[in-house]
Scaffold this active site. Structure first.
Site, PDB file in Angstrom:
ATOM      1  CD  GLU A   1       5.948   7.406  -3.729  1.00 50.94           C
ATOM      2  OE1 GLU A   1       5.021   6.997  -4.450  1.00 50.94           O
ATOM      3  OE2 GLU A   1       7.144   7.165  -3.941  1.00 50.94           O
TER       4      GLU A   1
ATOM      5  CG  HIS B   1       1.279   6.522  -4.444  1.00 51.14           C
ATOM      6  ND1 HIS B   1       2.532   5.949  -4.531  1.00 51.14           N
ATOM      7  CD2 HIS B   1       0.405   5.500  -4.556  1.00 51.14           C
ATOM      8  CE1 HIS B   1       2.408   4.642  -4.715  1.00 51.14           C
ATOM      9  NE2 HIS B   1       1.109   4.358  -4.734  1.00 51.14           N
TER      10      HIS B   1
ATOM     11  CB  SER C   1       0.345   3.325  -7.813  1.00 52.79           C
ATOM     12  OG  SER C   1      -0.109   2.563  -8.912  1.00 52.79           O
TER      13      SER C   1
ATOM     14  CG  ASN D   1       4.853   1.458  -6.676  1.00 54.63           C
ATOM     15  OD1 ASN D   1       5.168   0.777  -5.693  1.00 54.63           O
ATOM     16  ND2 ASN D   1       3.631   1.890  -6.870  1.00 54.63           N
TER      17      ASN D   1
END
Ligand code: T1G
Length: 687
Positions: free
Chosen positions: A446, A434, A413, A484
């Protein structure tokens, strides 16, 4: 004579006039289609040789709706209502021959025909609510007259299509055929003409509107309130069905037109229409033809059978792809397989899949504790502990055993995928995939492009995403990629606001009221406060470190920022307030009042600014890609389009002004507006 480039062609087959729509890719009711249909309908009705009319579409589907790209621009006549009025007034029988998906204005057009013949694999829907709209061409008045208000309410407030079989049961389809749609439709309409029977109009049917239980409308409101919290369109669709029951057809159409116009002019539909195209754009990669030759993926390997690995494996099985999970021990492997079975059993209990489907999917999942079991896999996804050394060692081993051409993917991540790729002899075949937890439910994927990832690997993974029902967004390598990385700055500011004295409940309420499914602190508790926590290096002034040291790891320990009961309902904890106050003292943070709008700005402005930096660095190719990440991965309310669309709606100059004001009042460089953002604002441009 028909011009082959015309979107509507006319063909006379003895006594039947064929109106053929040919407007790829989905036969949307563009201006050209509306004009062509109206002109050729008039031609058919005026021809004494013509006894009946068939409306048919070339390509993969019947009309799939109005042309959404025309919305927001002046309507060029004939508008859809004018076309449908002409159909409605026709004095000769008209039948729609339906294949593919008859959606929105397409279904409304079919409802203005006297009959509907459909392939048994066709679908029927009014998905306008998903665009923040309602069927604006009489559909809200005609559909309840055919299938009844209750069924119409479900179709219109969810936007989910129904099968041709169900449509036939409900009386929406007059005849189902399994092939030869056009020839079967010609037989159907000629039989109708031969009988000389009256061809009734949908608008004249009243029986389904009699004795309607008024509570169905409250039930519809109740069922949409939670799922569609904050969306305007569901309520407006319900009001239109109420009008169908309580008003005359013409009055009901007037009500529909007024409510449609209000939604069309509003920010919610504008955001949802924007998002409709944004998510389709995200699947396209500039300079790469995603339809180019791709690497075949017939078998997948997943390393790690934990929460993420198990969920990732389920995605493959759900798509009918054989998948092998590798764990480090038989016990760990069995735990992972047991979790997968429990997830499937829960889905069967909820009635979402049958037991036989569960068995079919489960049979596609095999387990091993030897990496060599993955030697014949076309795609290997590692989902192991988030540690660079562990991942590097694993990729070096995979490089030696994976077959030639296999794609090696990491579910990391945040870690630097270029460094992982560098330990292999095949960096061109290394990519990031991801997934978001829970991986078998969250739709966002992702796709992380490394420096040396080959174009065909990217094209393969973009196409593969759709195969496993994910929404792909291509991102670049940086800490946290897009989602993130942006989340980190919001969470940082939420913590800062708490240190300055705002209650975590107030901060979470403001974000919830904005439209997020939950606030910053409830989200942290859901994810787990111990993710990435270094228990050997705790900072006594850091809130998260202090809570983890107290064993308050979030929902999983029934205590984190909040206390949780057995049904995971949060309640504020005095202890947490004391810890926050203590951290504030240790950090020398002074109390500062924050209104709800201050809290919202302090949480959202950093997300926009970080998004601008991400664009400037080329980590995301489009502002709309960032919005797709945020709506699908983090619950940003779709009716607000995403952080970058929201910034455009606020105005970039206003955003820069607010950032600069915060920078001057706090003296914190954190608020320095991105030069990329300032540049756009100064030129009066948008993202
Ligand atoms: N208008 C314009 N373009 C459309 C379109 C539409 N209605 N539907 C699809 N496209 C484009 C899409 O952008 C993409 O373009 C290509 O077609 C393939 O789409 C008055 C107001 C039909 C189930 O909401 O649900 O009627 O990227 O990738 O996965 O009451 O498209 O190739 O350049 O989605 O096979 C109501 C929306 C409109 C249906 C096919 N209708 N479309 O799915 O292909 S409002 C809808 C879909 C209305 C009236 C109201 C899906 C599909 P490009 P795709 P797909």
């Amino acid at each position: 004579m028909n011009d082959v480039n015309e979107p509507v062609r006319y063909q006379l087959l003895d006594d039947v006039a064929l109106l053929i729509v040919d407007n790829p890719p989905v036969n949307a009711l563009s201006h050209g289609v509306r004009r062509g249909l109206k002109e050729n309908l008039a031609r058919a009705l005026a021809d004494p040789e013509v006894a009946a009319v068939v409306l048919y579409c070339e390509g993969r589907t019947f009309i799939a709706g109005a042309d959404i790209s025309e919305f927001g621009h002046p309507v060029v006549e004939p508008d859809l209502r004018q076309l449908l009025d002409a159909l409605d007034m026709a004095d000769k029988p008209i039948v729609a021959a339906i294949h593919g998906t008859a959606l929105g204005g397409g279904l409304e057009t079919a409802l203005c025909c006297h009959y509907r013949v459909a392939l048994d694999i066709a679908k029927f829907g009014l998905p306008e609510v998903q665009l923040g709209l309602l069927p604006g061409a009489g559909g809200t008045q005609r559909l309840p007259r055919i299938i009844g208000p209750e069924k119409a309410l479900v179709m219109m407030t969810t936007g989910v299509p129904i099968s041709a079989g169900e449509a036939h049961k409900l009386g929406l389809v007059d005849q189902l055929v399994n092939d030869d749609l056009l020839s079967n439709t010609l037989i159907f309409i000629r039989e109708k003409v031969a009988r000389g029977q009256h061809h009734s109009r949908v608008r004249d049917k009243q029986e389904k509107l009699l004795d309607v239980a008024p509570e169905i409308f409250q039930q519809a409101r109740h069922s949409t309130t939670h799922k569609m919290r904050g969306f305007l369109a569901p309520e407006y669709n319900i009001r239109c069905v109420e009008a169908a029951v309580t008003q005359s057809f013409d009055q009901g159409c007037q009500t529909e037109a007024e409510l449609f116009a209000e939604l069309m002019a509003g920010p919610q539909s504008e955001a949802q229409r924007y998002f409709f195209f944004a998510e389709r754009q995200a699947a396209k990669v500039p300079n790469i033809d995603v339809n180019r030759s791709k690497r075949p993926i017939a078998k997948v390997g997943v390393i790690g059978g934990g929460l993420m690995g198990g969920g990732i494996a389920m995605n493959m099985a759900n798509a009918g792809i054989p998948v092998t999970i590798v764990e480090t021990s038989s016990e760990a492997l069995q735990r992972g397989l047991n979790t997968i079975r429990k997830n499937y059993e829960s889905t069967v209990r909820k009635g979402r899949i049958s037991d036989s489907v569960m068995q079919q999917r489960y049979a596609l999942i095999t387990g091993a504790i030897d990496l060599n079991a993955l030697a014949d896999c076309d795609l290997i996804i590692e989902a192991v502990f988030e540690n660079m050394a562990v991942k590097k060692e694993l990729f070096a081993r995979l490089d030696g055993l994976a077959k030639a051409g296999a794609i090696l993917a990491s579910n990391t991540s945040a870690l630097n995928l270029n460094d992982i790729a560098a330990v292999t002899q095949r960096p061109e075949s290394v990519i990031g995939l991801h997934f978001f937890s829970p991986a078998h439910i969250m739709k966002l994927l992702e796709i992380v492009r490394c420096e040396k990832t080959a174009d065909d690997v990217i094209a393969t993974c973009m196409a593969f995403s759709k195969r496993i029902a994910k929404v792909p967004v291509l991102v670049g390598v940086c800490p946290g990629f897009v989602g993130n990385r942006i989340l980190a700055v919001r969470q940082q500011q939420a913590a800062r606001l708490a240190l300055e004295g705002a209650s975590i409940e107030a901060i979470d309420r403001v974000l919830y009221d904005f439209g997020f499914p939950m606030g910053a602190f409830q989200m942290a508790d859901l994810a787990g406060l111990d993710i990435g926590w270094d228990s050997d290096n705790c900072d006594p002034s850091d809130i998260r470190d202090r809570l983890c040291e107290l064993g308050r790891l979030g929902q999983k320990t029934q205590a984190g920022f909040y206390d949780y009961d057995d049904r995971r309902r949060p309640t504020p904890a005095t202890l947490v307030s004391e810890v926050i106050a203590d951290c504030a003292v240790l950090k020398g943070v002074h109390r500062r009042d924050a209104s709800d709008s201050d809290i919202l700005d302090r949480c959202l402005l950093p997300m926009i600014n970080e998004g601008a930096k991400i664009l400037d660095e080329g980590i995301a190719g489009r502002a709309s890609d960032i919005d797709v990440v945020y709506v699908y991965g983090y619950g940003w309310p779709r009716y607000r389009g995403g952080p970058m669309h929201y910034a455009n709606s606020v105005g970039l100059s206003k955003v820069v002004e607010k950032l600069r004001k915060l920078q001057s009042t706090t003296g914190d460089i954190f608020w320095e507006p991105s030069p990329f953002l300032v540049n756009l604002a100064e030129r009066g441009q948008r993202f």
